[in-house]
Design a protein around this motif. Structure first.
Motif, PDB file in Angstrom:
ATOM      1  N   ALA A 121      13.285 -30.638  26.144  1.00 24.70           N
ATOM      2  CA  ALA A 121      12.714 -29.718  27.124  1.00 24.70           C
ATOM      3  C   ALA A 121      13.808 -28.873  27.766  1.00 24.70           C
ATOM      4  CB  ALA A 121      11.950 -30.498  28.197  1.00 24.70           C
ATOM      5  N   MET A 122      14.933 -29.497  28.058  1.00 21.92           N
ATOM      6  CA  MET A 122      16.058 -28.740  28.627  1.00 21.92           C
ATOM      7  C   MET A 122      16.562 -27.695  27.627  1.00 21.92           C
ATOM      8  SD  MET A 122      16.355 -30.047  31.644  1.00 21.92           S
ATOM      9  CE  MET A 122      17.975 -29.742  32.310  1.00 21.92           C
ATOM     10  N   LEU A 123      16.554 -28.058  26.345  1.00 22.31           N
ATOM     11  CA  LEU A 123      17.011 -27.127  25.317  1.00 22.31           C
ATOM     12  C   LEU A 123      16.040 -25.959  25.157  1.00 22.31           C
ATOM     13  CD1 LEU A 123      19.431 -26.956  23.386  1.00 22.31           C
ATOM     14  CD2 LEU A 123      18.034 -28.083  21.654  1.00 22.31           C
ATOM     15  N   ALA A 124      14.791 -26.157  25.570  1.00 21.71           N
ATOM     16  CA  ALA A 124      13.787 -25.089  25.475  1.00 21.71           C
ATOM     17  C   ALA A 124      13.828 -24.128  26.654  1.00 21.71           C
ATOM     18  CB  ALA A 124      12.388 -25.710  25.372  1.00 21.71           C
ATOM     19  N   LEU A 125      14.576 -24.457  27.703  1.00 21.54           N
ATOM     20  CA  LEU A 125      14.570 -23.643  28.923  1.00 21.54           C
ATOM     21  C   LEU A 125      14.949 -22.179  28.718  1.00 21.54           C
ATOM     22  CD1 LEU A 125      16.004 -26.025  31.676  1.00 21.54           C
ATOM     23  CD2 LEU A 125      13.621 -25.443  31.190  1.00 21.54           C
ATOM     24  N   PRO A 126      15.932 -21.844  27.853  1.00 28.35           N
ATOM     25  CA  PRO A 126      16.264 -20.421  27.697  1.00 28.35           C
ATOM     26  C   PRO A 126      15.091 -19.551  27.284  1.00 28.35           C
ATOM     27  CG  PRO A 126      18.021 -21.771  26.774  1.00 28.35           C
ATOM     28  CD  PRO A 126      16.891 -22.700  27.123  1.00 28.35           C
ATOM     29  N   MET A 320       9.557 -22.381  21.212  1.00 25.40           N
ATOM     30  CA  MET A 320       9.841 -23.173  22.413  1.00 25.40           C
ATOM     31  C   MET A 320       9.100 -24.507  22.381  1.00 25.40           C
ATOM     32  SD  MET A 320       8.922 -22.198  26.365  1.00 25.40           S
ATOM     33  CE  MET A 320       7.153 -22.340  26.051  1.00 25.40           C
ATOM     34  N   VAL A 321       7.806 -24.482  22.045  1.00 21.97           N
ATOM     35  CA  VAL A 321       7.012 -25.710  22.002  1.00 21.97           C
ATOM     36  C   VAL A 321       7.486 -26.610  20.868  1.00 21.97           C
ATOM     37  CG1 VAL A 321       4.684 -26.646  21.701  1.00 21.97           C
ATOM     38  CG2 VAL A 321       5.028 -24.594  23.080  1.00 21.97           C
ATOM     39  N   ALA A 322       7.893 -26.007  19.747  1.00 24.40           N
ATOM     40  CA  ALA A 322       8.415 -26.804  18.636  1.00 24.40           C
ATOM     41  C   ALA A 322       9.684 -27.557  19.043  1.00 24.40           C
ATOM     42  CB  ALA A 322       8.699 -25.903  17.434  1.00 24.40           C
ATOM     43  N   ALA A 343      20.783 -27.456  29.755  1.00 24.55           N
ATOM     44  CA  ALA A 343      20.970 -26.929  31.111  1.00 24.55           C
ATOM     45  C   ALA A 343      22.072 -25.876  31.148  1.00 24.55           C
ATOM     46  CB  ALA A 343      21.286 -28.074  32.071  1.00 24.55           C
ATOM     47  N   SER A 344      23.151 -26.116  30.401  1.00 21.71           N
ATOM     48  CA  SER A 344      24.273 -25.164  30.369  1.00 21.71           C
ATOM     49  C   SER A 344      23.845 -23.837  29.748  1.00 21.71           C
ATOM     50  CB  SER A 344      25.448 -25.759  29.583  1.00 21.71           C
ATOM     51  OG  SER A 344      25.913 -26.944  30.196  1.00 21.71           O
ATOM     52  N   LEU A 345      23.113 -23.914  28.633  1.00 23.96           N
ATOM     53  CA  LEU A 345      22.642 -22.689  27.994  1.00 23.96           C
ATOM     54  C   LEU A 345      21.702 -21.920  28.913  1.00 23.96           C
ATOM     55  CD1 LEU A 345      21.896 -23.951  24.359  1.00 23.96           C
ATOM     56  CD2 LEU A 345      23.800 -22.499  25.088  1.00 23.96           C
ATOM     57  N   PHE A 346      20.849 -22.643  29.616  1.00 30.87           N
ATOM     58  CA  PHE A 346      19.889 -21.988  30.503  1.00 30.87           C
ATOM     59  C   PHE A 346      20.596 -21.296  31.667  1.00 30.87           C
ATOM     60  CE2 PHE A 346      16.935 -22.349  34.196  1.00 30.87           C
ATOM     61  CZ  PHE A 346      16.058 -21.350  33.787  1.00 30.87           C
ATOM     62  N   VAL A 347      21.511 -22.001  32.307  1.00 25.74           N
ATOM     63  CA  VAL A 347      22.252 -21.407  33.431  1.00 25.74           C
ATOM     64  C   VAL A 347      23.056 -20.201  32.952  1.00 25.74           C
ATOM     65  CG1 VAL A 347      24.093 -21.810  35.114  1.00 25.74           C
ATOM     66  CG2 VAL A 347      22.320 -23.539  34.772  1.00 25.74           C
ATOM     67  N   ARG A 349      22.266 -18.249  30.442  1.00 21.73           N
ATOM     68  CA  ARG A 349      21.345 -17.142  30.168  1.00 21.73           C
ATOM     69  C   ARG A 349      20.840 -16.494  31.464  1.00 21.73           C
ATOM     70  NH1 ARG A 349      19.351 -14.915  25.914  1.00 21.73           N
ATOM     71  NH2 ARG A 349      17.398 -13.769  25.981  1.00 21.73           N
ATOM     72  N   VAL A 350      20.514 -17.321  32.443  1.00 19.25           N
ATOM     73  CA  VAL A 350      20.081 -16.774  33.730  1.00 19.25           C
ATOM     74  C   VAL A 350      21.206 -15.958  34.367  1.00 19.25           C
ATOM     75  CG1 VAL A 350      19.437 -17.372  36.096  1.00 19.25           C
ATOM     76  CG2 VAL A 350      18.361 -18.559  34.184  1.00 19.25           C
ATOM     77  N   GLY A 351      22.416 -16.526  34.355  1.00 22.61           N
ATOM     78  CA  GLY A 351      23.550 -15.828  34.954  1.00 22.61           C
ATOM     79  C   GLY A 351      23.867 -14.526  34.259  1.00 22.61           C
ATOM     80  N   TRP A 352      23.863 -14.555  32.932  1.00 23.05           N
ATOM     81  CA  TRP A 352      24.171 -13.336  32.179  1.00 23.05           C
ATOM     82  C   TRP A 352      23.098 -12.280  32.406  1.00 23.05           C
ATOM     83  CZ3 TRP A 352      28.200 -11.124  30.320  1.00 23.05           C
ATOM     84  CH2 TRP A 352      28.122 -10.141  29.349  1.00 23.05           C
ATOM     85  N   SER A 353      21.829 -12.691  32.456  1.00 23.45           N
ATOM     86  CA  SER A 353      20.739 -11.751  32.731  1.00 23.45           C
ATOM     87  C   SER A 353      20.915 -11.117  34.103  1.00 23.45           C
ATOM     88  CB  SER A 353      19.379 -12.464  32.668  1.00 23.45           C
ATOM     89  OG  SER A 353      19.182 -13.078  31.416  1.00 23.45           O
ATOM     90  N   ALA A 354      21.244 -11.945  35.097  1.00 23.99           N
ATOM     91  CA  ALA A 354      21.421 -11.437  36.461  1.00 23.99           C
ATOM     92  C   ALA A 354      22.589 -10.450  36.531  1.00 23.99           C
ATOM     93  CB  ALA A 354      21.649 -12.599  37.423  1.00 23.99           C
ATOM     94  N   VAL A 355      23.682 -10.772  35.865  1.00 19.93           N
ATOM     95  CA  VAL A 355      24.855  -9.887  35.865  1.00 19.93           C
ATOM     96  C   VAL A 355      24.525  -8.562  35.178  1.00 19.93           C
ATOM     97  CG1 VAL A 355      27.168  -9.573  34.921  1.00 19.93           C
ATOM     98  CG2 VAL A 355      26.563 -11.724  36.028  1.00 19.93           C
ATOM     99  N   GLN A 356      23.891  -8.639  34.007  1.00 24.25           N
ATOM    100  CA  GLN A 356      23.540  -7.424  33.269  1.00 24.25           C
ATOM    101  C   GLN A 356      22.579  -6.549  34.069  1.00 24.25           C
ATOM    102  OE1 GLN A 356      25.953  -7.401  30.871  1.00 24.25           O
ATOM    103  NE2 GLN A 356      24.473  -6.853  29.299  1.00 24.25           N
ATOM    104  N   TRP A 357      21.571  -7.153  34.659  1.00 21.72           N
ATOM    105  CA  TRP A 357      20.611  -6.383  35.441  1.00 21.72           C
ATOM    106  C   TRP A 357      21.244  -5.820  36.715  1.00 21.72           C
ATOM    107  CZ3 TRP A 357      15.007  -8.775  35.562  1.00 21.72           C
ATOM    108  CH2 TRP A 357      14.481  -8.732  34.269  1.00 21.72           C
ATOM    109  N   ARG A 358      22.146  -6.581  37.307  1.00 22.19           N
ATOM    110  CA  ARG A 358      22.809  -6.110  38.522  1.00 22.19           C
ATOM    111  C   ARG A 358      23.674  -4.887  38.245  1.00 22.19           C
ATOM    112  NH1 ARG A 358      22.018  -6.211  43.944  1.00 22.19           N
ATOM    113  NH2 ARG A 358      23.990  -6.040  45.067  1.00 22.19           N
TER     114      ARG A 358
END
Length: 502
Positions: A121-126, A320-322, A343-347, A349-358
């Motif tokens: 489930a953690m691996l599916a977070l991205p 994701m469900v698979a 968790a690391s991949l998700f954080v 991805r969130v961080g990179w998205s926030a930086v790119q959008w900012r």
């Protein structure tokens, strides 16, 4: 002492899960102009909903056919919050809930079948920030998050009683109201769970009857005139190639190396998790749901009921469900390693998205200063000229920026969604409704040379002038290369953005 240690560990784990849910909202909250490609058109549509009938110029350009349809996910809560936060603030707040609801849905679905939040489930977070989210399919993404939550509750609650029937009828209707494809995801997940739990063919009828409350949205579909018009089904001419690319591009939207690299890591991590799990086991209920989703994604055409990108939207959810179907590893150390990787991949991805959008936010805000020169209540056309033959990997709102003229200047523009028979907002003028909607802003480059097609730009601008647009915003061309248009003057220019006014 052992009890206290266990309780402390649980508390810490629960806190980390809550933090992951909260941090997923970051990309939408750190900007004023979100970077999802279709975001401006969604914003303009909700703004029209909020202003129609209030005596503004928009009353002359649009009408709203109020009815209950399966495509109102962010519209309804945004309308509710607009009096408090304004439409732009309300839209960002509601949109910021999409990823957290998806993450919470992943956690809940995992717990409902694995008994805990698994490493898979953690691996599916991205996938909470996958291509559909970055494309700006906001209603659909919200409906998927809600569908995961309702599917998890279905697995948790196996009792048959009137309250259960009522709860799931309401839950399914909420998911459908957000977006009809999210309801389809819910039905497929429940079908997978029920099929995997069957003990005999005689059990099929019982389980089918048990799932009847989930068909409650059929009522508003029958009586709410929610059907689509126009082109109901359409497939890309190169459909097989397109479907293969849908799997490659599940995380497309930020940068090609970053997105493809993360997709590869998730794929390798999933394979290793399956091989090292001890029993090499796929959880039957989620696994069956994933198989049905994958099959549906392969069967679906490009357009369904007038909605483009049906198979593109569904593929990331199926993948994701698979991933989530992989059971926890027998050895705690291996499970912890997968949790940390996910968790690391998700954080990241969130961080990179926030930086790119900012970073893009500063540029977009500067570009939107052009609207200060647009007369309020007028008709402003938008031209987005291409200069390359390769589709950009990064998904940006550049093609839809003209929609902000609706929100900030009460103007009509040509970048809004117009899906015959399935949209509440309708362009009043038959002539405008036939031509001047999303897609009419695009002028493709000359290929394979990859050059601006100035002749096509001139032709498009001339047609806009003939259609009575008092302003034309031309994006992607320096001022010195913009064709001269009789009876128009340059009112504003900055970089490759120029505004011509009659």
């Amino acid at each position: 002492m052992a009890f206290e240690t266990s309780t402390s560990a649980f508390g810490n784990r629960k806190l980390w899960l809550i933090l992951l849910v909260a941090v997923s909202a970051l990309p939408m909250l750190v900007v004023s102009i979100p970077g999802a490609a279709d975001y401006p058109s969604h914003l303009a549509r909700v703004f029209v909903f909020s202003q129609i009938g209030h005596g503004t110029a928009l009353d002359g350009y649009f009408t709203v056919n109020w009815r209950w349809i399966g495509n109102l996910g962010i519209d309804l809560p945004t309308l509710l919050l607009t009096p408090m936060f304004g439409v732009e603030g309300a839209m960002r707040l509601v949109s910021a809930l999409i990823a957290p609801l998806t993450v919470a849905g992943i956690f809940m679905l995992s717990r409902s079948v694995h008994g805990r939040v698994s490493g898979s489930a953690m691996l599916a977070l991205p996938f909470a920030i996958a291509q559909p989210f970055l494309f700006g399919f906001l209603n659909y993404c919200l409906s998927v998050g809600l569908a995961l939550i309702v599917a998890a509750l279905w697995n948790h609650n196996s009792r048959n009683n009137p309250l259960r029937i009522l709860y799931f009828a309401i839950g399914a209707t909420i998911v459908w109201t957000a977006h009809i494809m999210g309801w389809a995801v819910l039905l497929i997940l429940v079908a997978g769970s029920e099929l995997a739990s069957m003990r005999s063919l005689r059990d099929l009828a019982v389980r089918a009857l048990r799932a009847l409350p989930l068909l409650a949205p059929a009522i508003p579909m029958l009586f709410g005139q929610a059907g689509g018009g126009g082109r109901l089904f359409w497939s890309d001419p190169h459909i097989l190639t397109a479907k293969a690319m849908n799997f490659v591009t599940v995380l497309k939207g930020l940068s090609m190396p970053f997105d493809l690299g993360m997709t590869a890591v998730i794929g390798i991590g999933s394979l290793l998790a399956f091989l090292w799990a001890g029993g090499r086991r796929i959880e039957p209920r989620v696994g069956t749901g994933a198989a049905l989703l994958l099959l549906t994604a392969l069967i679906l055409p490009t357009t369904v009921m007038g909605s483009w990108g049906a198979n593109l939207r569904l593929t990331p959810v199926a993948v994701m469900v698979a991933v989530m179907a992989i059971s926890p590893a027998k050895l705690p150390s291996r499970e912890r390693a997968l949790i940390m990787l996910g968790a690391s991949l998700f954080v990241l991805r969130v961080g990179w998205s926030a930086v790119q959008w900012r970073e893009a936010d500063r540029v977009l805000k500067a570009r939107l200063m052009i609207l200060d020169a647009v007369p309020a209540g007028g008709r402003m056309a938008f031209v987005s000229a291409g200069s390359t033959c390769r589709a950009s990997w990064a998904l940006t709102p550049d093609r839809k920026l003209g929609a902000y003229a609706v929100v900030r200047r009460n103007s009509f523009t040509n970048t809004l969604f117009q899906i015959s028979g399935s949209d509440l907002m309708i362009i009043r003028s038959p002539a405008d409704r036939a031509i001047w909607f999303d897609g009419s802003q695009d002028v493709a480059a000359i290929c394979p040379a990859g050059q601006l097609d100035l002749r096509a730009v001139r032709d498009r601008m001339s047609r806009m002038a003939a259609a009575g647009f008092t302003g034309i915003w031309v994006a992607g061309i320096s001022r010195d290369r913009i064709p001269v248009l009789p009876n128009y003057r340059v009112a504003y220019t900055r970089g490759t953005d120029t505004l011509l006014l009659r």
